[in-house]
Design an enzyme around this catalytic site. Structure first.
Site, short mmCIF file in Angstrom:
data_model
loop_
_atom_site.label_atom_id
_atom_site.label_comp_id
_atom_site.label_asym_id
_atom_site.label_seq_id
_atom_site.Cartn_x
_atom_site.Cartn_y
_atom_site.Cartn_z
N LYS A 126 47.23 54.93 33.58
CA LYS A 126 45.72 55.14 33.69
C LYS A 126 45.16 56.05 34.67
O LYS A 126 45.89 56.35 35.75
CB LYS A 126 45.29 53.44 34.13
CG LYS A 126 43.78 53.55 33.36
CD LYS A 126 43.72 52.96 32.08
CE LYS A 126 42.31 52.97 31.65
NZ LYS A 126 42.39 52.30 30.17
N ASP A 166 38.35 56.14 28.04
CA ASP A 166 38.05 54.66 28.49
C ASP A 166 36.59 54.79 28.91
O ASP A 166 35.79 55.64 28.32
CB ASP A 166 39.00 54.44 29.63
CG ASP A 166 39.05 52.94 29.98
OD1 ASP A 166 39.67 51.95 29.23
OD2 ASP A 166 38.26 52.38 30.80
P1 NDP Z 1 32.13 52.89 26.93
O1 NDP Z 1 31.94 53.85 28.14
O2 NDP Z 1 32.09 53.55 25.72
O3 NDP Z 1 31.30 51.71 27.16
C1 NDP Z 1 31.07 50.70 28.02
C2 NDP Z 1 30.11 49.76 27.51
O4 NDP Z 1 30.37 48.64 28.56
C3 NDP Z 1 28.87 50.30 27.96
O5 NDP Z 1 27.92 49.46 27.03
C4 NDP Z 1 28.70 49.85 29.44
O6 NDP Z 1 27.14 49.73 29.51
C5 NDP Z 1 29.26 48.46 29.47
N1 NDP Z 1 29.50 48.33 30.89
C6 NDP Z 1 30.40 49.14 31.59
N2 NDP Z 1 30.44 48.70 32.79
C7 NDP Z 1 29.33 47.59 32.80
C8 NDP Z 1 29.21 46.46 33.91
N3 NDP Z 1 29.67 46.64 35.09
N4 NDP Z 1 28.38 45.39 33.34
C9 NDP Z 1 27.99 45.60 32.25
N5 NDP Z 1 28.24 46.24 30.99
C10 NDP Z 1 29.14 47.49 31.47
O7 NDP Z 1 33.61 52.13 27.15
P2 NDP Z 1 34.81 51.70 26.15
O8 NDP Z 1 33.79 50.94 25.16
O9 NDP Z 1 35.83 52.57 25.87
O10 NDP Z 1 35.34 50.61 26.78
C11 NDP Z 1 35.02 49.10 27.12
C12 NDP Z 1 36.00 48.52 27.44
O11 NDP Z 1 37.15 48.33 26.64
C13 NDP Z 1 36.52 48.75 28.97
O12 NDP Z 1 37.31 47.64 29.41
C14 NDP Z 1 38.18 49.58 28.30
O13 NDP Z 1 38.61 49.59 29.47
C15 NDP Z 1 38.37 48.94 27.22
N6 NDP Z 1 39.41 49.59 26.34
C16 NDP Z 1 39.05 51.06 25.89
C17 NDP Z 1 39.46 51.39 24.68
C18 NDP Z 1 39.32 52.59 24.21
O14 NDP Z 1 39.87 53.00 23.11
N7 NDP Z 1 38.05 53.17 24.33
C19 NDP Z 1 40.84 50.77 24.48
C20 NDP Z 1 41.36 49.54 25.00
C21 NDP Z 1 40.27 49.05 25.79
P3 NDP Z 1 26.39 51.17 30.52
O15 NDP Z 1 26.32 52.18 29.57
O16 NDP Z 1 25.13 50.52 30.90
O17 NDP Z 1 27.32 51.44 31.73
O1 2IT Z 2 42.69 50.64 27.74
C1 2IT Z 2 43.15 51.37 26.63
O2 2IT Z 2 44.14 51.06 26.37
C2 2IT Z 2 42.66 52.76 26.62
N1 2IT Z 2 41.47 53.10 27.25
C3 2IT Z 2 42.96 53.58 25.51
C4 2IT Z 2 44.54 54.30 26.03
C5 2IT Z 2 45.05 55.52 25.14
O3 2IT Z 2 45.73 56.09 25.39
O4 2IT Z 2 44.48 55.46 23.82
#
Ligand code: NDP
Ligand code: 2IT
Length: 444
Positions: A126, A166
């Site tokens: 990461k 992420d």
């Molecule tokens: P994005 O940046 O697209 O979206 C994040 C979302 O979470 C936004 O709505 C953001 O709001 C909100 N958020 C972030 N920090 C906070 C906080 N402190 N309190 C409340 N809301 C918050 O990220 P992703 O959708 O990609 O990621 C979301 C989660 O999923 C993370 O935990 C990530 O690690 C996990 N994840 C992502 C993957 C991926 O493929 N993208 C894969 C597996 C897991 P705001 O805009 O206000 O910050």
């Molecule tokens: O938390 C996760 O698994 C991710 N943000 C996606 C990682 C990836 O390599 O697609």
């Protein structure tokens, strides 16, 4: 003291000021107790757990860039290369002001087990930065990404370490990062995933994490003779994972009534209109409160508390520790039956224990959100073969992978007489493959 407790104490003592990392390690080690006890002498002799909790390498670097006013800004950059027993390091990059070594170590540690569960050949890593993309111009984001990659490119490659997105890193950022890697290294290779479709990306990668979460929920429901049809959902966050979890849940008959961002939450009893959320978040990069300004049936509440909305299914898809014990108690009191984690570690340990003790079927993120990284691994395969699969092919593979993960998790829990304890099941099933690979490769 048991071996797992000893190693946990050592982690706390040797990694001061890293609460998120301690939390992730504790959850895993507590789950592994039953496995370790069956063969403790060998695990101790090989220092398996001591090796597992120590990253192979952490790269930390300066990221200087010039803002639109001509001032030089400096951010921190990191890549945690945690474990390469199963394959090249694989895991996302997070750009958020809260990013520090503790958060990236917790995410890298979780990623080891998640990637193992996918059944694909990817190790755990990461990275990221405390850079805040919010409010920055496209040029500023590009300047930052180019500087970040100028340093990172020395340590990554299609067969060594393959980052992705992420929080705060989506298609725009991956494009700028890829362009700079190619320019410096002279290689058009699968060094990043989540790429645009015109330069090596995979169909369905954008949707994969959210879709996968809902496919996993479907497996759990089917195993319990239940279905999504007509159920009320609350989905937290409104980023990549949340949006595509809502899309798939709605396609499968669910009614999603609430979403949020870090400022507050919207409640729409008629069901969230996802095209409006997409326009606000994906096109305008705006705030979720704009939804209530555009949709008459919706209300907006500033601040935390989305868990007060009554639901059958709660999908936390925002960030770590967003759901605490107080929220968990309200969800249970309101009759919530399923919590499936789209985010990484969004539920605190005490909240997790509480919901599981109170009859909620709880699937942890390392199993439930693995569809994203699994589809990244499918993107790597397509890049290596220099061809592209259709959306139907990728989606079918994603479905099969999520089904297999559910089976592995469910089987592991049953093997240890802990049926329906998917936390223990996911940790054990993920651990078994990593340990097998580590043992086979000798002391390294
Ligand atoms: P994005 O940046 O697209 O979206 C994040 C979302 O979470 C936004 O709505 C953001 O709001 C909100 N958020 C972030 N920090 C906070 C906080 N402190 N309190 C409340 N809301 C918050 O990220 P992703 O959708 O990609 O990621 C979301 C989660 O999923 C993370 O935990 C990530 O690690 C996990 N994840 C992502 C993957 C991926 O493929 N993208 C894969 C597996 C897991 P705001 O805009 O206000 O910050
Ligand atoms: O938390 C996760 O698994 C991710 N943000 C996606 C990682 C990836 O390599 O697609």
């Amino acid at each position: 003291m048991s071996y797992t407790e000893e190693v946990y104490e050592r982690v706390v003592a040797q990694n001061p000021g890293e609460p998120e990392f301690h939390q992730a390690v504790k959850e895993v080690l507590d789950s592994l107790k039953v496995v370790i006890e069956r063969n403790e002498e060998e695990y101790r002799r090989l220092s398996i757990l001591e090796r597992l909790v120590e990253p192979e390498r952490i790269i930390s670097f300066r990221v200087p860039w010039v803002d639109d006013k001509g001032n030089v800004q400096v951010n921190k950059g990191y890549r945690v290369q945690f474990n390469s027993a199963i394959g090249p390091y694989k895991g996302g990059l997070r750009f958020h002001p809260s990013v520090n070594q503790s958060i990236l170590k917790f995410l890298g540690f979780e990623q080891i087990f998640k990637n193992s569960l996918t059944g694909l050949p990817i190790g755990g890593g990461k990275g990221g930065s405390n850079f805040d993309p919010k409010g920055k111009s496209d040029r500023e984001v590009m300047a930052f990404c180019q500087s970040f990659m100028t340093e990172l490119c020395k340590y990554i490659g299609a067969d060594t370490d393959v980052p992705a997105g992420d929080i705060g890193v989506g298609g725009r950022e991956i494009g700028y990062l890829f362009g700079q890697y190619k320019r410096i290294r002279g290689l058009h290779e699968g060094v990043l995933t989540g790429k645009g479709l015109s330069y090596g990306g995979s169909l369905i990668r954008t949707q994969a994490t959210g879709y996968g979460v809902v496919y996993m929920l479907n497996e759990i429901m089917q195993a319990h003779g239940d279905s999504m049809d007509g159920k009320t959902f609350v989905v937290t966050g409104s980023g990549n994972v949340a949006i595509y979890a809502v899309e798939k849940a709605q396609q499968m008959g669910a009614k999603v009534v609430a979403m949020n961002d870090s400022n507050g939450y919207i409640y729409d009893p008629e069901g969230i209109k996802l095209d409006i959320v997409k326009d606000i978040k994906e096109v305008k990069r705006g705030r979720i409160k704009e939804y209530a300004e555009r949709v008459e049936s919706a209300t907006y509440t500033e601040g935390r508390g989305i868990w007060t909305i009554k639901c059958d299914v709660y999908l936390p898809c925002a960030t770590q520790n967003e759901l605490d014990l107080e929220g968990a108690k309200i969800l249970v009191a309101n009759g919530c039956k399923y919590i499936v984690e789209g985010a990484n570690m969004p539920t605190t340990l005490d909240a997790t224990n509480y919901v599981m003790e109170n009859g909620v079927l709880f699937m942890p993120g390392k199993a439930a959100n693995a569809g994203g990284v699994a589809t990244s691994a499918l993107e790597m395969s397509q890049n290596s073969m220099r061809l592209s699969w259709s959306a139907e092919e990728v989606d079918a593979k994603l479905k099969t992978i999520m089904k297999d993960i559910f089976q592995k998790v469910d089987d592991a829990a049953k093997r240890y007489d802990l049926e329906e304890n998917y936390v223990v099941g996911a940790n054990i099933a993920g651990f078994e493959k990593v340990v097998d690979a580590m043992k086979a490769q000798g002391i390294c």
